[in-house]
Write a protein that holds these residues in place. Sequence first.
Motif, PDB file in Angstrom:
ATOM      1  N   LEU A  10       0.828  -1.202   0.000  1.00  0.00           N
ATOM      2  CA  LEU A  10       0.000   0.000   0.000  1.00  0.00           C
ATOM      3  C   LEU A  10       0.870   1.263   0.000  1.00  0.00           C
ATOM      4  N   LYS A  11       0.584   2.148  -0.952  1.00  0.00           N
ATOM      5  CA  LYS A  11       1.327   3.404  -1.052  1.00  0.00           C
ATOM      6  C   LYS A  11       0.460   4.623  -0.740  1.00  0.00           C
ATOM      7  N   SER A  12      -0.844   4.467  -0.924  1.00  0.00           N
ATOM      8  CA  SER A  12      -1.743   5.609  -0.742  1.00  0.00           C
ATOM      9  C   SER A  12      -2.950   5.187   0.100  1.00  0.00           C
ATOM     10  N   LEU A  13      -3.232   5.952   1.162  1.00  0.00           N
ATOM     11  CA  LEU A  13      -4.360   5.660   2.046  1.00  0.00           C
ATOM     12  C   LEU A  13      -5.182   6.924   2.245  1.00  0.00           C
ATOM     13  N   SER A  14      -6.484   6.818   1.983  1.00  0.00           N
ATOM     14  CA  SER A  14      -7.398   7.937   2.167  1.00  0.00           C
ATOM     15  C   SER A  14      -8.561   7.496   3.049  1.00  0.00           C
ATOM     16  N   LEU A  15      -8.727   8.164   4.187  1.00  0.00           N
ATOM     17  CA  LEU A  15      -9.806   7.850   5.127  1.00  0.00           C
ATOM     18  C   LEU A  15     -10.652   9.096   5.343  1.00  0.00           C
ATOM     19  N   TYR A  16     -11.955   8.957   5.099  1.00  0.00           N
ATOM     20  CA  TYR A  16     -12.895  10.068   5.273  1.00  0.00           C
ATOM     21  C   TYR A  16     -14.011   9.606   6.205  1.00  0.00           C
ATOM     22  N   PHE A  17     -14.153  10.282   7.338  1.00  0.00           N
ATOM     23  CA  PHE A  17     -15.209   9.956   8.298  1.00  0.00           C
ATOM     24  C   PHE A  17     -16.010  11.225   8.583  1.00  0.00           C
ATOM     25  N   PHE A  18     -17.304  11.147   8.327  1.00  0.00           N
ATOM     26  CA  PHE A  18     -18.188  12.295   8.544  1.00  0.00           C
ATOM     27  C   PHE A  18     -19.191  11.990   9.658  1.00  0.00           C
ATOM     28  N   CYS A  19     -19.110  12.770  10.716  1.00  0.00           N
ATOM     29  CA  CYS A  19     -20.052  12.651  11.836  1.00  0.00           C
ATOM     30  C   CYS A  19     -20.072  11.244  12.433  1.00  0.00           C
ATOM     31  N   CYS A  20     -18.919  10.669  12.620  1.00  0.00           N
ATOM     32  CA  CYS A  20     -18.823   9.406  13.366  1.00  0.00           C
ATOM     33  C   CYS A  20     -18.650   9.789  14.836  1.00  0.00           C
ATOM     34  N   ASN A  21     -19.757  10.048  15.491  1.00  0.00           N
ATOM     35  CA  ASN A  21     -19.750  10.725  16.789  1.00  0.00           C
ATOM     36  C   ASN A  21     -19.310   9.863  17.963  1.00  0.00           C
ATOM     37  N   GLU A  22     -19.115   8.556  17.730  1.00  0.00           N
ATOM     38  CA  GLU A  22     -18.696   7.677  18.818  1.00  0.00           C
ATOM     39  C   GLU A  22     -17.177   7.521  18.909  1.00  0.00           C
ATOM     40  N   PHE A  23     -16.445   8.130  17.991  1.00  0.00           N
ATOM     41  CA  PHE A  23     -14.988   8.082  18.089  1.00  0.00           C
ATOM     42  C   PHE A  23     -14.530   8.892  19.299  1.00  0.00           C
ATOM     43  N   THR A  24     -13.577   8.329  20.062  1.00  0.00           N
ATOM     44  CA  THR A  24     -13.022   9.013  21.230  1.00  0.00           C
ATOM     45  C   THR A  24     -11.495   9.046  21.115  1.00  0.00           C
ATOM     46  N   ASP A  25     -10.843   9.511  22.180  1.00  0.00           N
ATOM     47  CA  ASP A  25      -9.378   9.516  22.216  1.00  0.00           C
ATOM     48  C   ASP A  25      -8.809   8.123  21.996  1.00  0.00           C
ATOM     49  N   THR A  26      -9.496   7.108  22.495  1.00  0.00           N
ATOM     50  CA  THR A  26      -9.024   5.732  22.350  1.00  0.00           C
ATOM     51  C   THR A  26      -8.942   5.322  20.887  1.00  0.00           C
ATOM     52  N   GLY A  27      -9.968   5.656  20.120  1.00  0.00           N
ATOM     53  CA  GLY A  27      -9.966   5.324  18.696  1.00  0.00           C
ATOM     54  C   GLY A  27      -8.866   6.051  17.946  1.00  0.00           C
ATOM     55  N   LEU A  28      -8.642   7.316  18.270  1.00  0.00           N
ATOM     56  CA  LEU A  28      -7.581   8.069  17.605  1.00  0.00           C
ATOM     57  C   LEU A  28      -6.207   7.501  17.966  1.00  0.00           C
ATOM     58  N   ASP A  29      -6.094   6.978  19.172  1.00  0.00           N
ATOM     59  CA  ASP A  29      -4.839   6.345  19.568  1.00  0.00           C
ATOM     60  C   ASP A  29      -4.615   5.056  18.777  1.00  0.00           C
ATOM     61  N   TYR A  30      -5.691   4.257  18.579  1.00  0.00           N
ATOM     62  CA  TYR A  30      -5.587   3.060  17.732  1.00  0.00           C
ATOM     63  C   TYR A  30      -5.089   3.445  16.343  1.00  0.00           C
ATOM     64  N   LEU A  31      -5.696   4.472  15.779  1.00  0.00           N
ATOM     65  CA  LEU A  31      -5.333   4.919  14.435  1.00  0.00           C
ATOM     66  C   LEU A  31      -3.874   5.359  14.389  1.00  0.00           C
ATOM     67  N   SER A  32      -3.475   6.139  15.381  1.00  0.00           N
ATOM     68  CA  SER A  32      -2.106   6.645  15.423  1.00  0.00           C
ATOM     69  C   SER A  32      -1.085   5.530  15.517  1.00  0.00           C
ATOM     70  N   GLN A  33      -1.326   4.569  16.405  1.00  0.00           N
ATOM     71  CA  GLN A  33      -0.379   3.464  16.585  1.00  0.00           C
ATOM     72  C   GLN A  33      -0.259   2.622  15.319  1.00  0.00           C
ATOM     73  N   SER A  34      -1.359   2.453  14.610  1.00  0.00           N
ATOM     74  CA  SER A  34      -1.329   1.689  13.356  1.00  0.00           C
ATOM     75  C   SER A  34      -0.558   2.432  12.282  1.00  0.00           C
ATOM     76  N   LEU A  35      -0.786   3.733  12.174  1.00  0.00           N
ATOM     77  CA  LEU A  35      -0.107   4.518  11.143  1.00  0.00           C
ATOM     78  C   LEU A  35       1.405   4.499  11.327  1.00  0.00           C
ATOM     79  N   LYS A  36       1.848   4.469  12.561  1.00  0.00           N
ATOM     80  CA  LYS A  36       3.285   4.444  12.826  1.00  0.00           C
ATOM     81  C   LYS A  36       3.941   3.187  12.284  1.00  0.00           C
ATOM     82  N   LYS A  37       3.153   2.139  12.061  1.00  0.00           N
ATOM     83  CA  LYS A  37       3.676   0.884  11.533  1.00  0.00           C
ATOM     84  C   LYS A  37       3.568   0.801  10.013  1.00  0.00           C
ATOM     85  N   MET A  38       3.058   1.862   9.378  1.00  0.00           N
ATOM     86  CA  MET A  38       2.838   1.843   7.932  1.00  0.00           C
ATOM     87  C   MET A  38       3.847   2.754   7.238  1.00  0.00           C
ATOM     88  N   ALA A  39       5.121   2.478   7.489  1.00  0.00           N
ATOM     89  CA  ALA A  39       6.197   3.320   6.949  1.00  0.00           C
ATOM     90  C   ALA A  39       6.291   3.260   5.436  1.00  0.00           C
TER      91      ALA A  39
END
Length: 362
Positions: free
Chosen positions: A92-121
Amino acid sequence: ANPAILHSSIENAQSISQILSKAKGSGKNIHEISLTFTSQLQITNTDFHYLAQGLKGFKSLQKLSLKVEDYSWISDKGLYYFMKGLIRLNSLKSLSLYFFCCNEFTDTGLDYLSQSLKKMAFLQTIKLEFIYLEKPTEKGLKILNGSLNRLTRLRDITLSIPESPNMKDQSLSRINFKRLASLQNIHFEFSYSPRLTDSAVYFLTEGLKGLVNLRKIKLELWECTKVSDLGLHYIWEMMATLPCLREISLKFSDCSKITDAGFEDLNKTMRCFLPLQKVKLEFYSCKKVTDSSLISVCRFLERFADLQNLQVYFSHCQKITDVGVDAVLDCMNKQTSLRKVGIDFDCEKVTDKSLKKMVQYF
């Protein structure tokens, strides 16, 4: 088999696996997948798990786009399932994520996303758009905004988090792309974030200084009403350190603290040569901006003989008159390389005389 592209709007939960299974069995070498989930569907967190599992089979996938609209029942768990599956897609070279009004996302979800992205060098292009993040706090937003600093192969970054009620200056303090030597294009949008001040602009610009390959910058801070002339100074200061900058796009509105001094500072700070080819300035409803600001902008632009695209939008700026409009039109006439032009001066002190001149120009 020739590379193929899969575009699909998901009709129901079962169709996720059906679409991916059919694509796998087609014999085509799928390089790009684009999926859209509309708000009429009852997609659950578990469905995102199945989606991630299905994507694992595409060993040649280079580009993935996921668009999720108004899913108030998708939570951190769904984001965790999805990202856990992506980190194994080494092609994978290109990743596009679009989320509109996903109101149940919290700090925990953003942390999951962040930790995963760090592994996608392996990523070269990333586009993260979260429209209206209601629950994440300053801490979670800081984690998300700082998640890209280690992806040293990135060439293109879009980070768009408008209308986030908890977005503060410190939320942007971890943005630092100075290690991303290959970075060419950057797009920041944090519009409708009334808590942001000049310090936010400082964090955004300081993290881009000295990037020798950076060619395009787009910065959108609509209705960030606390941004002032100091914020503009940080932008001009950053531009002076980018020798390959070809395109700059600034979108501000209702910034009542921006005055002529901010634009006069442009010529004082920007004394170096830049290979600018496109300039887009949108400063709507900045009530303290006068003709002097436009004259300062024109004086700056006259230094660039290769300018091909110029767009100047200063509507609803109460103090702009025919004098400012004339200055812009004269500047355009002197630019012999211009191929595309856009102007908008819907201001109460701009008369029909200037409107006729604008029509004649085009």
